[in-house]
Design a protein around this motif. Structure first.
Motif, PDB file in Angstrom:
ATOM      1  N   THR A  17       1.994  -3.063  10.724  1.00 16.75           N
ATOM      2  CA  THR A  17       1.362  -2.855   9.411  1.00 16.75           C
ATOM      3  C   THR A  17       0.685  -1.490   9.334  1.00 16.75           C
ATOM      4  O   THR A  17       0.649  -0.877   8.279  1.00 16.75           O
ATOM      5  CB  THR A  17       0.302  -3.933   9.093  1.00 16.75           C
ATOM      6  OG1 THR A  17      -0.740  -3.876  10.099  1.00 16.75           O
ATOM      7  CG2 THR A  17       0.917  -5.326   9.070  1.00 16.75           C
ATOM      8  N   HIS A  18       0.102  -1.035  10.455  1.00 16.46           N
ATOM      9  CA  HIS A  18      -0.523   0.285  10.515  1.00 16.46           C
ATOM     10  C   HIS A  18      -0.894   0.590  11.964  1.00 16.46           C
ATOM     11  O   HIS A  18      -0.645  -0.219  12.854  1.00 16.46           O
ATOM     12  CB  HIS A  18      -1.720   0.401   9.572  1.00 16.46           C
ATOM     13  CG  HIS A  18      -2.899  -0.487   9.904  1.00 16.46           C
ATOM     14  ND1 HIS A  18      -2.834  -1.866   9.874  1.00 16.46           N
ATOM     15  CD2 HIS A  18      -4.169  -0.183  10.277  1.00 16.46           C
ATOM     16  CE1 HIS A  18      -4.017  -2.368  10.194  1.00 16.46           C
ATOM     17  NE2 HIS A  18      -4.850  -1.368  10.455  1.00 16.46           N
ATOM     18  N   ASP A  19      -1.491   1.787  12.160  1.00 15.10           N
ATOM     19  CA  ASP A  19      -1.619   2.301  13.527  1.00 15.10           C
ATOM     20  C   ASP A  19      -3.003   2.121  14.150  1.00 15.10           C
ATOM     21  O   ASP A  19      -3.302   2.745  15.160  1.00 15.10           O
ATOM     22  CB  ASP A  19      -1.247   3.795  13.530  1.00 15.10           C
ATOM     23  CG  ASP A  19      -2.181   4.631  12.671  1.00 15.10           C
ATOM     24  OD1 ASP A  19      -3.147   4.074  12.092  1.00 15.10           O
ATOM     25  OD2 ASP A  19      -1.941   5.848  12.548  1.00 15.10           O
ATOM     26  N   HIS A  20      -3.881   1.303  13.577  1.00 14.56           N
ATOM     27  CA  HIS A  20      -5.222   1.179  14.168  1.00 14.56           C
ATOM     28  C   HIS A  20      -5.186   0.480  15.529  1.00 14.56           C
ATOM     29  O   HIS A  20      -4.381  -0.412  15.759  1.00 14.56           O
ATOM     30  CB  HIS A  20      -6.167   0.439  13.223  1.00 14.56           C
ATOM     31  CG  HIS A  20      -6.688   1.333  12.146  1.00 14.56           C
ATOM     32  ND1 HIS A  20      -7.222   0.875  10.979  1.00 14.56           N
ATOM     33  CD2 HIS A  20      -6.735   2.688  12.080  1.00 14.56           C
ATOM     34  CE1 HIS A  20      -7.593   1.899  10.233  1.00 14.56           C
ATOM     35  NE2 HIS A  20      -7.310   3.020  10.871  1.00 14.56           N
ATOM     36  N   PHE A  21      -6.125   0.917  16.382  1.00 10.72           N
ATOM     37  CA  PHE A  21      -6.065   0.515  17.792  1.00 10.72           C
ATOM     38  C   PHE A  21      -6.104  -0.995  17.994  1.00 10.72           C
ATOM     39  O   PHE A  21      -5.510  -1.510  18.929  1.00 10.72           O
ATOM     40  CB  PHE A  21      -7.198   1.197  18.584  1.00 10.72           C
ATOM     41  CG  PHE A  21      -8.554   0.634  18.293  1.00 10.72           C
ATOM     42  CD1 PHE A  21      -9.227   0.976  17.135  1.00 10.72           C
ATOM     43  CD2 PHE A  21      -9.161  -0.255  19.172  1.00 10.72           C
ATOM     44  CE1 PHE A  21     -10.472   0.445  16.851  1.00 10.72           C
ATOM     45  CE2 PHE A  21     -10.419  -0.794  18.896  1.00 10.72           C
ATOM     46  CZ  PHE A  21     -11.063  -0.433  17.723  1.00 10.72           C
ATOM     47  N   ASP A  22      -6.781  -1.702  17.096  1.00 13.34           N
ATOM     48  CA  ASP A  22      -6.880  -3.152  17.298  1.00 13.34           C
ATOM     49  C   ASP A  22      -5.596  -3.888  16.901  1.00 13.34           C
ATOM     50  O   ASP A  22      -5.493  -5.098  17.070  1.00 13.34           O
ATOM     51  CB  ASP A  22      -8.087  -3.726  16.549  1.00 13.34           C
ATOM     52  CG  ASP A  22      -8.074  -3.440  15.065  1.00 13.34           C
ATOM     53  OD1 ASP A  22      -7.741  -2.298  14.685  1.00 13.34           O
ATOM     54  OD2 ASP A  22      -8.388  -4.348  14.279  1.00 13.34           O
ATOM     55  N   HIS A  23      -4.619  -3.148  16.371  1.00 16.16           N
ATOM     56  CA  HIS A  23      -3.328  -3.750  16.004  1.00 16.16           C
ATOM     57  C   HIS A  23      -2.196  -3.332  16.949  1.00 16.16           C
ATOM     58  O   HIS A  23      -1.097  -3.853  16.859  1.00 16.16           O
ATOM     59  CB  HIS A  23      -2.947  -3.368  14.561  1.00 16.16           C
ATOM     60  CG  HIS A  23      -3.894  -3.924  13.546  1.00 16.16           C
ATOM     61  ND1 HIS A  23      -3.559  -4.942  12.682  1.00 16.16           N
ATOM     62  CD2 HIS A  23      -5.192  -3.621  13.281  1.00 16.16           C
ATOM     63  CE1 HIS A  23      -4.603  -5.237  11.924  1.00 16.16           C
ATOM     64  NE2 HIS A  23      -5.609  -4.447  12.265  1.00 16.16           N
ATOM     65  N   ILE A  24      -2.477  -2.337  17.807  1.00 12.51           N
ATOM     66  CA  ILE A  24      -1.384  -1.744  18.592  1.00 12.51           C
ATOM     67  C   ILE A  24      -1.588  -1.838  20.100  1.00 12.51           C
ATOM     68  O   ILE A  24      -0.732  -1.394  20.862  1.00 12.51           O
ATOM     69  CB  ILE A  24      -1.189  -0.250  18.215  1.00 12.51           C
ATOM     70  CG1 ILE A  24      -2.406   0.587  18.617  1.00 12.51           C
ATOM     71  CG2 ILE A  24      -0.917  -0.112  16.722  1.00 12.51           C
ATOM     72  CD1 ILE A  24      -2.228   2.078  18.369  1.00 12.51           C
ATOM     73  N   GLY A  30      -3.914   3.830   1.885  1.00 12.61           N
ATOM     74  CA  GLY A  30      -5.330   3.762   1.524  1.00 12.61           C
ATOM     75  C   GLY A  30      -6.174   3.442   2.745  1.00 12.61           C
ATOM     76  O   GLY A  30      -7.016   4.231   3.153  1.00 12.61           O
ATOM     77  N   HIS A  31      -5.939   2.290   3.350  1.00 16.62           N
ATOM     78  CA  HIS A  31      -6.630   1.960   4.608  1.00 16.62           C
ATOM     79  C   HIS A  31      -6.160   2.942   5.684  1.00 16.62           C
ATOM     80  O   HIS A  31      -6.966   3.464   6.460  1.00 16.62           O
ATOM     81  CB  HIS A  31      -6.329   0.510   4.987  1.00 16.62           C
ATOM     82  CG  HIS A  31      -6.915   0.101   6.303  1.00 16.62           C
ATOM     83  ND1 HIS A  31      -8.269  -0.052   6.502  1.00 16.62           N
ATOM     84  CD2 HIS A  31      -6.331  -0.188   7.490  1.00 16.62           C
ATOM     85  CE1 HIS A  31      -8.485  -0.415   7.761  1.00 16.62           C
ATOM     86  NE2 HIS A  31      -7.328  -0.498   8.388  1.00 16.62           N
ATOM     87  N   THR A  32      -4.854   3.163   5.742  1.00 22.16           N
ATOM     88  CA  THR A  32      -4.259   4.285   6.482  1.00 22.16           C
ATOM     89  C   THR A  32      -3.144   4.833   5.589  1.00 22.16           C
ATOM     90  O   THR A  32      -2.680   4.131   4.692  1.00 22.16           O
ATOM     91  CB  THR A  32      -3.634   3.850   7.837  1.00 22.16           C
ATOM     92  OG1 THR A  32      -2.554   2.941   7.567  1.00 22.16           O
ATOM     93  CG2 THR A  32      -4.638   3.188   8.760  1.00 22.16           C
ATOM     94  N   GLY A  73      -1.597  -6.814   6.474  1.00 21.08           N
ATOM     95  CA  GLY A  73      -2.294  -5.863   7.340  1.00 21.08           C
ATOM     96  C   GLY A  73      -3.753  -5.770   6.923  1.00 21.08           C
ATOM     97  O   GLY A  73      -4.358  -6.774   6.537  1.00 21.08           O
ATOM     98  N   ASP A  74      -4.328  -4.557   6.963  1.00 21.91           N
ATOM     99  CA  ASP A  74      -5.725  -4.383   6.552  1.00 21.91           C
ATOM    100  C   ASP A  74      -5.840  -3.830   5.133  1.00 21.91           C
ATOM    101  O   ASP A  74      -6.830  -3.202   4.775  1.00 21.91           O
ATOM    102  CB  ASP A  74      -6.461  -3.460   7.539  1.00 21.91           C
ATOM    103  CG  ASP A  74      -6.719  -4.131   8.885  1.00 21.91           C
ATOM    104  OD1 ASP A  74      -6.347  -5.318   9.047  1.00 21.91           O
ATOM    105  OD2 ASP A  74      -7.279  -3.456   9.771  1.00 21.91           O
ATOM    106  N   THR A  75      -4.826  -4.088   4.303  1.00 22.69           N
ATOM    107  CA  THR A  75      -4.851  -3.584   2.926  1.00 22.69           C
ATOM    108  C   THR A  75      -5.725  -4.440   2.017  1.00 22.69           C
ATOM    109  O   THR A  75      -6.518  -3.921   1.226  1.00 22.69           O
ATOM    110  CB  THR A  75      -3.411  -3.482   2.377  1.00 22.69           C
ATOM    111  OG1 THR A  75      -2.755  -2.410   3.062  1.00 22.69           O
ATOM    112  CG2 THR A  75      -3.380  -3.198   0.883  1.00 22.69           C
TER     113      THR A  75
HETATM  114 ZN   LIG Z   1      -7.003  -1.231  10.311  1.00 18.88          ZN
END
Ligand SMILES: [Zn+2]
Ligand SMILES: [Zn+2]
Length: 213
Positions: A62-69, A121-123, A138-140
């Motif tokens: 969904t995106h590249d933030h550390f808590d998702h990857i 927006g979030h990323t 994701g975090d949208t």
């Molecule tokens: Zn995020």
């Protein structure tokens, strides 16, 4: 593991993983048992165990933030399937994605098709994945508000993504976010209407709640 959707076409399981309990979702085609995993927060052994009776096809980011990857390299090594992300979020991943997704792309998993929505927006490279009336967000978008933003411009962009892309979906669409419980497009629209009817600080960003900001 929580099964959040189960019908004759699709099953969706949610796993809260890693140090922040980030949601990873496993989607399974009931007919062929092909599956995809959305995000890789860690605890890969548990994810692999959940996928045991299915045929994994893709890892969707969904995106590249550390808590998702945090578990991405391990998960890719275990599953040996292509990783898909948006180009704008590809650089911060711990590996190079095999597939770059864009708005409107379609991903097949057995008889189930997922539509890719690009919701920056979030990323800049945030993606949502839609099948039928189920949106992996994701975090949208969360119950009560949008994802966190780093600047007023990001906040405006995120609101635009939400109102122009997500609010176009049927109101009964279930929204499954990257953290916590689900919401619906109907609920989000009602709360946003109250928010948008009031003037707000043009510098508004960060953790915004529709009804408290
Ligand atoms: Zn995020
Ligand atoms: Zn997150």
């Amino acid at each position: 593991m929580t099964t959040v959707v189960k019908n004759d076409r699709i099953q969706i399981n949610r796993l809260a993983l890693g140090p922040f309990g980030t949601n990873s979702y496993i989607l399974i085609c009931q007919k062929t048992k092909e599956s995809v995993v959305v995000d890789a927060p860690g605890e890969t052994g548990m994810v692999v165990e959940e996928l045991r009776k299915t045929q994994p096809q893709y890892i969707l980011m969904t995106h590249d933030h550390f808590d998702h990857i945090g578990g991405l390299v391990e998960l890719k090594t275990a599953l040996q399937v292509p990783v898909a992300s948006h180009l704008a979020d590809a650089y911060d991943l711990p590996l190079e994605p095999d597939i770059l997704c864009n708005d409107g792309d379609e991903i097949s998993m057995g008889d189930v098709k997922l539509r890719v929505l690009h919701t920056p927006g979030h990323t800049p490279g945030s993606l949502c994945f839609l099948t039928d009336k189920y949106l992996i967000a994701g975090d949208t978008l969360f119950p009560g508000g949008p994802g966190k933003t780093q600047s007023p411009d990001d906040f405006r962009q995120l609101v635009e993504s939400i109102t122009e892309k997500l609010f176009e979906l049927p109101e009964g669409t279930q929204v499954y976010p990257g953290h916590g419980e689900a919401t619906t497009i109907k609920e989000a629209k009602q709360q946003y209407e109250i928010f948008s009817a009031r003037p707000y600080d043009p510098k508004l960003h960060g953790d915004v709640e529709w009804l408290r900001s």
